[in-house]
Each structure stands twice: as structure tokens, then as C-alpha cells.
Write a protein that holds these residues in place. Structure first.
Motif, short mmCIF file in Angstrom:
data_model
loop_
_atom_site.label_atom_id
_atom_site.label_comp_id
_atom_site.label_asym_id
_atom_site.label_seq_id
_atom_site.Cartn_x
_atom_site.Cartn_y
_atom_site.Cartn_z
N ASP A 153 0.57 -1.13 -0.04
CA ASP A 153 -0.09 0.09 -0.02
C ASP A 153 0.80 1.26 -0.04
O ASP A 153 0.39 2.23 -0.09
CB ASP A 153 -0.99 0.04 1.14
N ALA A 164 -4.84 5.54 8.16
CA ALA A 164 -3.63 5.93 7.50
C ALA A 164 -3.06 6.92 8.34
O ALA A 164 -3.68 7.98 8.52
CB ALA A 164 -4.20 6.37 6.18
N TYR A 185 0.15 2.48 8.94
CA TYR A 185 -0.90 2.78 9.55
C TYR A 185 -0.78 2.73 11.13
O TYR A 185 0.06 2.43 11.74
CB TYR A 185 -2.09 1.40 9.21
N THR A 196 2.11 2.48 2.69
CA THR A 196 1.35 3.41 3.63
C THR A 196 1.89 2.48 5.05
O THR A 196 1.66 1.52 5.39
CB THR A 196 0.03 3.38 3.61
#
Length: 287
Positions: free
Chosen positions: A170, A189, A174, A172
Motif C-alpha cells: 500500500d 492511515a 497505519y 502506507t
């Protein structure tokens, strides 16, 4: 800032650095090379293992955990004998990736579709079959997340109320609240994607800032507690994979890395650099 490689060893896929405060020793792995490594007192020792290994974490009772493709094992550091602790992820074709212990000494293990061939070559990732699991000292496994791509980064808030967790597919990082029953609230996120590579492993300093290794980004990003970029630490390697604070004052930042097509001289090395803020210590497995 001056960097130096801590040994002449070069890994295909260096990962999982762990600093043991009690013994002033650095542990890490070469996943594709099936090696667990320890640098202690200036001496490097390598344990050759039968399967890819993603983490090498000392235990309170004197042995160590290794997360192999087939399960989590105890490794006797003297005899090199392996004893199965548990199979955290029963999904065929998965392997362990990110693994760290929380402040209670429980292992958290993120798994993913195996992407390493029999000769250490890269295999394509075609499914999100990974998960996140918590493993108690008796080997009891608690599933926490599923449907993960490439789990990377596991860091907890001081009060144990939140965990930072990333998925490199992703791009990303989290943030999850940890609920009263130990399960995780839905992901929020927190940072990413970013132009400087993908998120890999991370370390947290005493100010609560996260130092995130950027795969194919040749840098670490120091991120504020609010998820903004505080600084970019440029590195002489193509693919930094993770980092950990170590040394007598926890001000030495150790950075693992992987080989790359660019073939820079330090690719695959563990680098060390002195930084201006100490980090938080690693936790051994409590068993």
C-alpha cells in the motif's frame, strides 16, 4: 554524517535488526541467505538455517527465536538445535516477514506470500494472503489482521494503546488502537505513500518520532508523531530495509539493507551512524 559498515558481510536481503541492551549485541538476518547473524564484542557469528528467516530475537531464558517459513522456532545458540514453538500462520505458501516483541515480551509476527525461490531468487507477489499474529510465551497464537500484502514496521506507543504497522504493497504506514480485549481497531492511515521509495522497517526514538527505512529510496525518513516528514537521512545504499537504535546510549542507528540491481558497494551491508537523539530499547521475547 559519517556512515560505516559494521562488518564485511553483505546480505542478499538484510532485515530485522535487534539491539540487545544487556549483552550490547546486534542481531539481524539475511532472509534469502537463510542466515541469522549476531555481532557481539566485535565478533560476528552466523547461524546457517534450513529456511528463509525473517527475524532473530533473543529470549529471556537464553536462547533465541527465529521466524522461519515453516513456523516460529527456538534456536539453541550453542548447539544450534531448533525446536518448534508454534505455527502462527497456517496459510500454505506464506512466510514470516516483520517481527518484534512488545513491552510485555510477546512476539508480533507479520506474514506474507512467500516471494523467495529455492535459490534465493525473487518470486512475484500475486495475492494478499498475509496476516498479523501475536504469540504468547507459551506459543499460543492470536490472529489480529488478515489480507495483508507485505507487512513492515511494528512499533508501539509508550502506553501500549496504539501500534504502528505498515503494508509496503500500500505504500502506507497505519496506526491501530489496541482494544481492551487485545484485538486491533480498524486501521487509520498515518503516513504515505511518499516519493522516496516504499515503507520498510522502522525504529522509534525517545521523542516518539519514527525513523522509517525507504526501500528503493536510499534514505530514512524521520517522521513526527503526527505523521509529517521531519528530516530525510540520505544513505549510501539503494535499498535500506530497517533500522534499530543501539550502542551504550542508544544513539547509534544501525541500518540493514539489501542487494540491488544498482550494485552499490555498500548494498547488503549493515550501516552504523551516530544520531542526535537516543532511541527506545528493543524487548526480548519473555519466554
Amino acid at each position: 554524517m559519517p556512515f560505516h559498515a559494521v562488518t564485511a558481510h553483505r546480505a542478499q536481503l538484510g532485515e530485522g535488526p535487534f539491539w540487545d541492551v544487556d549483552t550490547q549485541a546486534l542481531y539481524w538476518v539475511n532472509i534469502a541467505g537463510k542466515q541469522a547473524l549476531r555481532l557481539m564484542g566485535g565478533r560476528l557469528r552466523v547461524w546457517q538455517l534450513p529456511e528463509p528467516v525473517s527475524a532473530f530475537i533473543p529470549c529471556e531464558r537464553g536462547d533465541a527465536l527465529v521466524t522461519l517459513s515453516s513456523g516460529v522456532y527456538r534456536l539453541d545458540l550453542v548447539t544450534e538445535a531448533l525446536t518448534l514453538l508454534c505455527v502462527a500462520d497456517p496459510q500454505p505458501g506464506n512466510r514470516g516477514n516483520e517481527a518484534r516483541c512488545d513491552a510485555n515480551g510477546r512476539l508480533w509476527l507479520g506474514t506474507m506470500q512467500n516471494n523467495i525461490g529455492a535459490q534465493g531468487e525473487d518470486l512475484p507477489i500475486t495475492r494478499r494472503s498475509g496476516g498479523l499474529f501475536r504469540i504468547d510465551t507459551d506459543g499460543q497464537v492470536t490472529p489480529l489482521l488478515h489480507g495483508l500484502g507485505i507487512p513492515n514496521t511494528l512499533l508501539w506507543s509508550d502506553d501500549g494503546a496504539h501500534v504502528h504497522f505498515g503494508d509496503s504493497l500500500d505504500g502506507t504506514l497505519y496506526r491501530h488502537a489496541i482494544q481492551a480485549d487485545g484485538q486491533l481497531a480498524p486501521a487509520q492511515a498515518w503516513f504515505g505513500p511518499h516519493t522516496r521509495g516504499g515503507p520498510d522497517g522502522s525504529a522509534m526514538d525517545v521523542e516518539g518520532y519514527i525513523w522509517n527505512a525507504r526501500w528503493d529510496g536510499s534514505c530514512l525518513l524521520r517522521l513526527t508523531p503526527d505523521g509529517a516528514v521531519d528530516r530525510i537521512l540520505e544513505l549510501p545504499i539503494s535499498r535500506p530495509t530497517s533500522c534499530v537504535f543501539g550502542g551504550p546510549n542508544l544513539t547509534t542507528l544501525y541500518i540493514t539493507s539489501a542487494a540491488s540491481p544498482l550494485d552499490h558497494p555498500l548494498d547488503g551491508a549493515v550501516l552504523a551512524i551516530e544520531v542526535d537523539v537516543p532511541g527506545k530499547p528493543c524487548h526480548r521475547f519473555a519466554g
